[in-house]
Design an enzyme around this catalytic site. Sequence first.
Site, PDB file in Angstrom:
ATOM      1  N   GLY A  36       0.843  -1.191   0.000  1.00  0.00           N
ATOM      2  CA  GLY A  36       0.000   0.000   0.000  1.00  0.00           C
ATOM      3  C   GLY A  36       0.877   1.238   0.000  1.00  0.00           C
ATOM      4  O   GLY A  36       2.036   1.176   0.400  1.00  0.00           O
ATOM      5  N   GLN A  76       3.044  10.020   1.391  1.00  0.00           N
ATOM      6  CA  GLN A  76       4.347   9.350   1.282  1.00  0.00           C
ATOM      7  C   GLN A  76       5.096   9.748   0.021  1.00  0.00           C
ATOM      8  O   GLN A  76       6.295   9.490  -0.088  1.00  0.00           O
ATOM      9  CB  GLN A  76       4.169   7.832   1.309  1.00  0.00           C
ATOM     10  CG  GLN A  76       3.603   7.321   2.635  1.00  0.00           C
ATOM     11  CD  GLN A  76       3.515   5.806   2.637  1.00  0.00           C
ATOM     12  OE1 GLN A  76       2.528   5.235   2.198  1.00  0.00           O
ATOM     13  NE2 GLN A  76       4.558   5.161   3.133  1.00  0.00           N
ATOM     14  N   CYS A 129       6.605   0.065   6.962  1.00  0.00           N
ATOM     15  CA  CYS A 129       6.113   1.237   6.239  1.00  0.00           C
ATOM     16  C   CYS A 129       7.228   1.726   5.332  1.00  0.00           C
ATOM     17  O   CYS A 129       8.382   1.824   5.759  1.00  0.00           O
ATOM     18  CB  CYS A 129       5.720   2.319   7.241  1.00  0.00           C
ATOM     19  SG  CYS A 129       5.101   3.808   6.463  1.00  0.00           S
ATOM     20  N   LEU A 130       6.900   2.034   4.084  1.00  0.00           N
ATOM     21  CA  LEU A 130       7.924   2.480   3.140  1.00  0.00           C
ATOM     22  C   LEU A 130       8.545   3.809   3.571  1.00  0.00           C
ATOM     23  O   LEU A 130       9.663   4.126   3.169  1.00  0.00           O
ATOM     24  CB  LEU A 130       7.324   2.612   1.732  1.00  0.00           C
ATOM     25  CG  LEU A 130       6.845   1.296   1.094  1.00  0.00           C
ATOM     26  CD1 LEU A 130       6.139   1.564  -0.229  1.00  0.00           C
ATOM     27  CD2 LEU A 130       7.990   0.316   0.890  1.00  0.00           C
ATOM     28  N   HIS A 190      -3.784   1.197   8.138  1.00  0.00           N
ATOM     29  CA  HIS A 190      -2.426   1.756   8.075  1.00  0.00           C
ATOM     30  C   HIS A 190      -2.400   2.948   7.100  1.00  0.00           C
ATOM     31  O   HIS A 190      -1.867   4.017   7.418  1.00  0.00           O
ATOM     32  CB  HIS A 190      -1.456   0.654   7.630  1.00  0.00           C
ATOM     33  CG  HIS A 190      -0.038   1.107   7.454  1.00  0.00           C
ATOM     34  ND1 HIS A 190       0.987   0.645   8.249  1.00  0.00           N
ATOM     35  CD2 HIS A 190       0.523   1.966   6.565  1.00  0.00           C
ATOM     36  CE1 HIS A 190       2.118   1.232   7.859  1.00  0.00           C
ATOM     37  NE2 HIS A 190       1.862   2.018   6.830  1.00  0.00           N
ATOM     38  N   GLU A 191      -3.017   2.766   5.918  1.00  0.00           N
ATOM     39  CA  GLU A 191      -2.986   3.827   4.898  1.00  0.00           C
ATOM     40  C   GLU A 191      -3.846   5.010   5.304  1.00  0.00           C
ATOM     41  O   GLU A 191      -3.476   6.159   5.074  1.00  0.00           O
ATOM     42  CB  GLU A 191      -3.407   3.284   3.530  1.00  0.00           C
ATOM     43  CG  GLU A 191      -2.537   2.131   2.989  1.00  0.00           C
ATOM     44  CD  GLU A 191      -1.045   2.401   3.007  1.00  0.00           C
ATOM     45  OE1 GLU A 191      -0.634   3.567   2.895  1.00  0.00           O
ATOM     46  OE2 GLU A 191      -0.275   1.422   3.159  1.00  0.00           O
ATOM     47  N   HIS A 214      -2.035   7.280   7.528  1.00  0.00           N
ATOM     48  CA  HIS A 214      -1.159   8.213   6.803  1.00  0.00           C
ATOM     49  C   HIS A 214      -1.921   9.488   6.430  1.00  0.00           C
ATOM     50  O   HIS A 214      -1.362  10.579   6.480  1.00  0.00           O
ATOM     51  CB  HIS A 214      -0.633   7.569   5.509  1.00  0.00           C
ATOM     52  CG  HIS A 214       0.591   6.733   5.694  1.00  0.00           C
ATOM     53  ND1 HIS A 214       1.774   7.230   6.184  1.00  0.00           N
ATOM     54  CD2 HIS A 214       0.828   5.420   5.441  1.00  0.00           C
ATOM     55  CE1 HIS A 214       2.687   6.259   6.226  1.00  0.00           C
ATOM     56  NE2 HIS A 214       2.130   5.148   5.785  1.00  0.00           N
TER      57      HIS A 214
HETATM   58 NI    NI Z   1       3.044   3.282   5.677  1.00  0.00          NI
END
Ligand code: NI
Length: 161
Positions: free
Chosen positions: A39, A44, A85-86, A127-128, A131
């Site tokens: 995701g 991000q 997480c990226l 999670h998204e 963000h």
């Molecule tokens: Ni993330």
Amino acid sequence: IYPDPVLKQIATPVGEIHEGIRALAGRMIDLMYAADGIGLAAPQVGVSKRIFVTRDPDDEIRAIVWINPILEVIDDEMVCDSEGCLSLPDIDVKVQRPTGIRISGLDLEGREVVMESGEHIARVWQHECDHLDGRLIIDRMSTMDRLRCRKVIRELVERGG
Ligand code: NI
């Protein structure tokens, strides 16, 4: 990458779904696959808008775009599981989240889409959506994980995002 301040902002809703939004979604999908993520949310990639992409859990090669998503808990049993997480490379922490989620939002054509899940994708949606509200997994981790990840987080801060 953390600690870029855009990650802490509350993202603004998407208004008209114009060509720029479609291009943004396309770029996010490419990045998600390139980074081998499941995701990716617009903050991000430095864009504070309420849009995220995920892999379709039923079709690994298809991506799903969520615009202005809203979550509703449909099973409040809390489960703890590892999340990465990226935006937080080399960090893996346990996060408690409710199990069952209904998500509603718009697709790139502006059609309303609703899905429900009690599977792993329900965790990804949460999670998204975090963000989009400026929240990261390090804001939700346990004291033990905080101690364990202290050094990696400090190194990220020193590198300046
Ligand atoms: Ni993330």
